[in-house]
Design a protein around this motif. Structure first.
Motif, PDB file in Angstrom:
ATOM      1  N   LEU A   1       0.827  -1.206   0.000  1.00  0.00           N
ATOM      2  CA  LEU A   1       0.000   0.000   0.000  1.00  0.00           C
ATOM      3  C   LEU A   1       0.862   1.257   0.000  1.00  0.00           C
ATOM      4  CD1 LEU A   1      -2.745   1.422   0.185  1.00  0.00           C
ATOM      5  CD2 LEU A   1      -2.616   1.152   2.676  1.00  0.00           C
ATOM      6  N   LEU A   2       1.871   1.281   0.843  1.00  0.00           N
ATOM      7  CA  LEU A   2       2.752   2.452   0.899  1.00  0.00           C
ATOM      8  C   LEU A   2       3.499   2.651  -0.413  1.00  0.00           C
ATOM      9  CD1 LEU A   2       3.851   2.024   4.535  1.00  0.00           C
ATOM     10  CD2 LEU A   2       3.104   4.190   3.577  1.00  0.00           C
ATOM     11  N   LYS A   3       3.929   1.562  -1.012  1.00  0.00           N
ATOM     12  CA  LYS A   3       4.638   1.655  -2.296  1.00  0.00           C
ATOM     13  C   LYS A   3       3.725   2.291  -3.355  1.00  0.00           C
ATOM     14  CE  LYS A   3       7.450  -1.051  -5.423  1.00  0.00           C
ATOM     15  NZ  LYS A   3       7.944  -2.373  -5.782  1.00  0.00           N
ATOM     16  N   GLU A   4       2.453   1.882  -3.375  1.00  0.00           N
ATOM     17  CA  GLU A   4       1.480   2.465  -4.314  1.00  0.00           C
ATOM     18  C   GLU A   4       1.281   3.959  -4.061  1.00  0.00           C
ATOM     19  OE1 GLU A   4      -2.206   0.349  -4.002  1.00  0.00           O
ATOM     20  OE2 GLU A   4      -1.299  -1.548  -4.625  1.00  0.00           O
ATOM     21  N   CYS A   5       1.389   4.363  -2.798  1.00  0.00           N
ATOM     22  CA  CYS A   5       1.189   5.769  -2.413  1.00  0.00           C
ATOM     23  C   CYS A   5       2.487   6.576  -2.456  1.00  0.00           C
ATOM     24  CB  CYS A   5       0.598   5.844  -1.010  1.00  0.00           C
ATOM     25  SG  CYS A   5      -1.047   5.137  -0.870  1.00  0.00           S
ATOM     26  N   GLY A   6       3.581   5.949  -2.844  1.00  0.00           N
ATOM     27  CA  GLY A   6       4.857   6.647  -2.933  1.00  0.00           C
ATOM     28  C   GLY A   6       5.602   6.746  -1.620  1.00  0.00           C
ATOM     29  N   GLY A   7       5.236   5.936  -0.641  1.00  0.00           N
ATOM     30  CA  GLY A   7       5.893   5.977   0.664  1.00  0.00           C
ATOM     31  C   GLY A   7       6.761   4.757   0.925  1.00  0.00           C
ATOM     32  N   GLN A   8       7.342   4.725   2.106  1.00  0.00           N
ATOM     33  CA  GLN A   8       8.208   3.626   2.527  1.00  0.00           C
ATOM     34  C   GLN A   8       7.746   3.101   3.874  1.00  0.00           C
ATOM     35  OE1 GLN A   8      12.408   4.591   2.589  1.00  0.00           O
ATOM     36  NE2 GLN A   8      12.017   6.329   1.259  1.00  0.00           N
ATOM     37  N   LEU A   9       8.046   1.831   4.132  1.00  0.00           N
ATOM     38  CA  LEU A   9       7.726   1.205   5.407  1.00  0.00           C
ATOM     39  C   LEU A   9       9.013   0.845   6.122  1.00  0.00           C
ATOM     40  CD1 LEU A   9       5.619  -0.040   7.350  1.00  0.00           C
ATOM     41  CD2 LEU A   9       5.838  -2.161   6.049  1.00  0.00           C
ATOM     42  N   GLU A  10       9.053   1.096   7.427  1.00  0.00           N
ATOM     43  CA  GLU A  10      10.172   0.689   8.271  1.00  0.00           C
ATOM     44  C   GLU A  10       9.617  -0.036   9.486  1.00  0.00           C
ATOM     45  OE1 GLU A  10      12.269   4.215   9.428  1.00  0.00           O
ATOM     46  OE2 GLU A  10      13.064   4.552   7.420  1.00  0.00           O
ATOM     47  N   ILE A  11      10.360  -1.033   9.962  1.00  0.00           N
ATOM     48  CA  ILE A  11      10.031  -1.739  11.193  1.00  0.00           C
ATOM     49  C   ILE A  11      11.091  -1.343  12.211  1.00  0.00           C
ATOM     50  CG2 ILE A  11       9.722  -3.982  12.315  1.00  0.00           C
ATOM     51  CD1 ILE A  11       7.622  -3.320  10.124  1.00  0.00           C
ATOM     52  N   HIS A  12      10.656  -0.851  13.360  1.00  0.00           N
ATOM     53  CA  HIS A  12      11.591  -0.386  14.384  1.00  0.00           C
ATOM     54  C   HIS A  12      11.540  -1.283  15.618  1.00  0.00           C
ATOM     55  CE1 HIS A  12      11.983   4.072  12.985  1.00  0.00           C
ATOM     56  NE2 HIS A  12      11.950   3.246  11.964  1.00  0.00           N
TER      57      HIS A  12
ATOM     58  N   ILE B   1      11.673 -10.544   4.674  1.00  0.00           N
ATOM     59  CA  ILE B   1      11.099  -9.189   4.646  1.00  0.00           C
ATOM     60  C   ILE B   1      12.183  -8.119   4.638  1.00  0.00           C
ATOM     61  CG2 ILE B   1       9.875  -7.538   6.124  1.00  0.00           C
ATOM     62  CD1 ILE B   1       7.712  -9.547   6.465  1.00  0.00           C
ATOM     63  N   GLU B   2      13.321  -8.406   5.231  1.00  0.00           N
ATOM     64  CA  GLU B   2      14.377  -7.392   5.291  1.00  0.00           C
ATOM     65  C   GLU B   2      14.897  -6.999   3.907  1.00  0.00           C
ATOM     66  OE1 GLU B   2      18.074 -10.448   6.157  1.00  0.00           O
ATOM     67  OE2 GLU B   2      17.583  -8.923   7.612  1.00  0.00           O
ATOM     68  N   ARG B   3      14.569  -7.777   2.888  1.00  0.00           N
ATOM     69  CA  ARG B   3      14.969  -7.403   1.518  1.00  0.00           C
ATOM     70  C   ARG B   3      14.107  -6.286   0.953  1.00  0.00           C
ATOM     71  NH1 ARG B   3      15.403 -13.562  -0.231  1.00  0.00           N
ATOM     72  NH2 ARG B   3      13.249 -13.297   0.315  1.00  0.00           N
ATOM     73  N   ILE B   4      12.890  -6.111   1.500  1.00  0.00           N
ATOM     74  CA  ILE B   4      12.001  -5.071   0.974  1.00  0.00           C
ATOM     75  C   ILE B   4      11.669  -3.992   1.985  1.00  0.00           C
ATOM     76  CG2 ILE B   4      10.990  -6.556  -0.798  1.00  0.00           C
ATOM     77  CD1 ILE B   4       8.527  -6.874   1.056  1.00  0.00           C
ATOM     78  N   VAL B   5      11.833  -4.288   3.281  1.00  0.00           N
ATOM     79  CA  VAL B   5      11.475  -3.346   4.341  1.00  0.00           C
ATOM     80  C   VAL B   5      12.691  -3.128   5.226  1.00  0.00           C
ATOM     81  CG1 VAL B   5       9.997  -2.967   6.361  1.00  0.00           C
ATOM     82  CG2 VAL B   5       9.054  -4.075   4.333  1.00  0.00           C
ATOM     83  N   LYS B   6      12.975  -1.879   5.529  1.00  0.00           N
ATOM     84  CA  LYS B   6      14.097  -1.562   6.431  1.00  0.00           C
ATOM     85  C   LYS B   6      13.719  -1.938   7.864  1.00  0.00           C
ATOM     86  CE  LYS B   6      16.617   2.314   6.060  1.00  0.00           C
ATOM     87  NZ  LYS B   6      16.957   3.746   6.206  1.00  0.00           N
ATOM     88  N   ILE B   7      14.588  -2.733   8.497  1.00  0.00           N
ATOM     89  CA  ILE B   7      14.369  -3.116   9.895  1.00  0.00           C
ATOM     90  C   ILE B   7      15.456  -2.443  10.721  1.00  0.00           C
ATOM     91  CG2 ILE B   7      14.232  -5.009  11.560  1.00  0.00           C
ATOM     92  CD1 ILE B   7      13.401  -6.816   9.186  1.00  0.00           C
ATOM     93  N   ILE B   8      15.021  -1.590  11.639  1.00  0.00           N
ATOM     94  CA  ILE B   8      15.956  -0.800  12.438  1.00  0.00           C
ATOM     95  C   ILE B   8      15.902  -1.249  13.879  1.00  0.00           C
ATOM     96  CG2 ILE B   8      16.512   1.529  13.220  1.00  0.00           C
ATOM     97  CD1 ILE B   8      15.191   2.529  10.606  1.00  0.00           C
TER      98      ILE B   8
END
Length: 101
Positions: free
Chosen positions: A68-79, A94-101
């Motif tokens: 959904l975020l990709k469609e809206c031009g945004g990014q997702l992060e897991i903290h 998932i770490e290949r597509i979403v930043k895990i901090i």
């Protein structure tokens, strides 16, 4: 499951508390999707530090919000996921597509 959302400079920070399973994931999806569609944040950071349990529903939740975020031009992060949740996320790839901090 408790959820708090706050926005700062184009970044939305979602703080979750409790368990993510098939009972709670549906409500989480609904709330997060409404927020993303309405607010269109540049970054949606989901804070996992207070998640005590997560099953495969959590993986689905993350992947759906990523799309959904990709469609809206945004990014997702897991903290701040707990070590065992971080391991599940890593094993799922998932770490290949979403930043895990």
């Amino acid at each position: 499951m408790k959820i708090k959302i706050k926005s700062e400079n184009g970044t939305a920070i979602v703080v979750l508390s409790g368990e993510i399973d098939h009972h709670t994931a549906k409500n989480l999806r609904s709330e997060l999707d409404k927020f993303v569609i309405t607010m269109q944040p540049e970054v949606l950071a989901i804070d996992f530090s207070n998640i005590t349990f997560m099953d495969s529903s959590g993986i689905g939740l993350i992947i759906g919000r990523y799309k959904l975020l990709k469609e809206c031009g945004g990014q997702l992060e897991i903290h701040s996921p707990q070590p065992y949740i971080r391991r599940v996320l890593k094993l799922s790839g998932i770490e290949r597509i979403v930043k895990i901090i």
